[in-house]
Design a protein around this motif. Sequence first.
Motif, PDB file in Angstrom:
ATOM      1  N   THR A 150       0.841  -1.205   0.000  1.00  0.00           N
ATOM      2  CA  THR A 150       0.000   0.000   0.000  1.00  0.00           C
ATOM      3  C   THR A 150       0.869   1.246   0.000  1.00  0.00           C
ATOM      4  O   THR A 150       1.959   1.270   0.575  1.00  0.00           O
ATOM      5  N   SER A 151       0.388   2.287  -0.650  1.00  0.00           N
ATOM      6  CA  SER A 151       1.156   3.526  -0.768  1.00  0.00           C
ATOM      7  C   SER A 151       0.673   4.615   0.166  1.00  0.00           C
ATOM      8  O   SER A 151       1.445   5.484   0.576  1.00  0.00           O
ATOM      9  N   SER A 152      -0.603   4.587   0.486  1.00  0.00           N
ATOM     10  CA  SER A 152      -1.147   5.618   1.353  1.00  0.00           C
ATOM     11  C   SER A 152      -2.374   5.096   2.084  1.00  0.00           C
ATOM     12  O   SER A 152      -2.940   4.058   1.717  1.00  0.00           O
ATOM     13  N   MET A 153      -2.744   5.843   3.103  1.00  0.00           N
ATOM     14  CA  MET A 153      -3.919   5.524   3.897  1.00  0.00           C
ATOM     15  C   MET A 153      -4.850   6.721   3.903  1.00  0.00           C
ATOM     16  O   MET A 153      -4.406   7.867   3.763  1.00  0.00           O
ATOM     17  N   ALA A 154      -6.114   6.451   4.098  1.00  0.00           N
ATOM     18  CA  ALA A 154      -7.082   7.548   4.097  1.00  0.00           C
ATOM     19  C   ALA A 154      -8.234   7.254   5.044  1.00  0.00           C
ATOM     20  O   ALA A 154      -8.456   6.107   5.443  1.00  0.00           O
ATOM     21  N   TRP A 155      -8.926   8.330   5.365  1.00  0.00           N
ATOM     22  CA  TRP A 155     -10.189   8.229   6.094  1.00  0.00           C
ATOM     23  C   TRP A 155     -11.297   8.753   5.180  1.00  0.00           C
ATOM     24  O   TRP A 155     -11.147   9.816   4.557  1.00  0.00           O
ATOM     25  N   PHE A 156     -12.364   7.992   5.125  1.00  0.00           N
ATOM     26  CA  PHE A 156     -13.578   8.392   4.438  1.00  0.00           C
ATOM     27  C   PHE A 156     -14.701   8.410   5.468  1.00  0.00           C
ATOM     28  O   PHE A 156     -14.559   7.870   6.567  1.00  0.00           O
ATOM     29  N   ARG A 157     -15.811   9.010   5.115  1.00  0.00           N
ATOM     30  CA  ARG A 157     -16.968   8.981   6.006  1.00  0.00           C
ATOM     31  C   ARG A 157     -18.247   8.918   5.190  1.00  0.00           C
ATOM     32  O   ARG A 157     -18.275   9.361   4.037  1.00  0.00           O
ATOM     33  N   GLN A 158     -19.266   8.366   5.816  1.00  0.00           N
ATOM     34  CA  GLN A 158     -20.564   8.274   5.167  1.00  0.00           C
ATOM     35  C   GLN A 158     -21.650   8.604   6.175  1.00  0.00           C
ATOM     36  O   GLN A 158     -21.819   7.893   7.176  1.00  0.00           O
ATOM     37  N   ALA A 159     -22.346   9.688   5.904  1.00  0.00           N
ATOM     38  CA  ALA A 159     -23.462  10.105   6.739  1.00  0.00           C
ATOM     39  C   ALA A 159     -24.743   9.441   6.233  1.00  0.00           C
ATOM     40  O   ALA A 159     -24.820   9.056   5.065  1.00  0.00           O
ATOM     41  N   PRO A 160     -25.750   9.330   7.077  1.00  0.00           N
ATOM     42  CA  PRO A 160     -27.012   8.697   6.653  1.00  0.00           C
ATOM     43  C   PRO A 160     -27.601   9.385   5.430  1.00  0.00           C
ATOM     44  O   PRO A 160     -27.722  10.613   5.403  1.00  0.00           O
ATOM     45  N   GLY A 161     -27.925   8.597   4.435  1.00  0.00           N
ATOM     46  CA  GLY A 161     -28.548   9.134   3.236  1.00  0.00           C
ATOM     47  C   GLY A 161     -27.605   9.832   2.282  1.00  0.00           C
ATOM     48  O   GLY A 161     -28.042  10.416   1.287  1.00  0.00           O
ATOM     49  N   LYS A 162     -26.316   9.790   2.580  1.00  0.00           N
ATOM     50  CA  LYS A 162     -25.333  10.466   1.729  1.00  0.00           C
ATOM     51  C   LYS A 162     -24.311   9.477   1.207  1.00  0.00           C
ATOM     52  O   LYS A 162     -24.146   8.386   1.742  1.00  0.00           O
ATOM     53  N   GLU A 163     -23.608   9.899   0.160  1.00  0.00           N
ATOM     54  CA  GLU A 163     -22.561   9.051  -0.393  1.00  0.00           C
ATOM     55  C   GLU A 163     -21.309   9.134   0.486  1.00  0.00           C
ATOM     56  O   GLU A 163     -21.097  10.106   1.209  1.00  0.00           O
ATOM     57  N   ARG A 164     -20.502   8.110   0.390  1.00  0.00           N
ATOM     58  CA  ARG A 164     -19.239   8.121   1.114  1.00  0.00           C
ATOM     59  C   ARG A 164     -18.343   9.210   0.539  1.00  0.00           C
ATOM     60  O   ARG A 164     -18.241   9.362  -0.682  1.00  0.00           O
ATOM     61  N   GLU A 165     -17.692   9.968   1.417  1.00  0.00           N
ATOM     62  CA  GLU A 165     -16.824  11.043   0.957  1.00  0.00           C
ATOM     63  C   GLU A 165     -15.436  10.928   1.561  1.00  0.00           C
ATOM     64  O   GLU A 165     -15.247  10.451   2.680  1.00  0.00           O
ATOM     65  N   PHE A 166     -14.475  11.396   0.804  1.00  0.00           N
ATOM     66  CA  PHE A 166     -13.082  11.455   1.253  1.00  0.00           C
ATOM     67  C   PHE A 166     -12.942  12.507   2.342  1.00  0.00           C
ATOM     68  O   PHE A 166     -13.511  13.598   2.260  1.00  0.00           O
ATOM     69  N   VAL A 167     -12.163  12.186   3.375  1.00  0.00           N
ATOM     70  CA  VAL A 167     -11.913  13.128   4.460  1.00  0.00           C
ATOM     71  C   VAL A 167     -10.450  13.574   4.478  1.00  0.00           C
ATOM     72  O   VAL A 167     -10.164  14.769   4.462  1.00  0.00           O
TER      73      VAL A 167
END
Length: 119
Positions: A31-48
């Motif tokens: 792996t080259s990098s790590m990330a955090w994403f989030r998904q709120a109710p009723g919304k698409e997952r988004e990059f953080v």
Amino acid sequence: QVQLVESGGGLVQAGGSLRLSCAASGRTSSTSSMAWFRQAPGKEREFVASITWSAGATYYVDSVKGRFTISRDNAKNTVDLQMNSLKPEDTAVYYCAARDTYSNIYRYWGQGTQVTVSS
């Protein structure tokens, strides 16, 4: 394969802080990098936020700049997300992800941890 396990979610009042942690195991060298994403109710997952293993280069979505800090510990294969000045709109399930070096996509995902910010 790479396994990711998140921890540190919970309930906090607006203006408070939480620290999320992601422990990576397995073939982390692929792996080259790590990330955090989030998904709120009723919304698409988004990059953080993301961070590269080698140089520690960081990237943030505009909505969290100045409030969230991503960091990594290469020796422990962990990535943390320090979240300050939390807002109700930060409420979501937060996912840790690892970018595969060869395919250049976020191929590996954790199970997610709930963050709830009350107003």
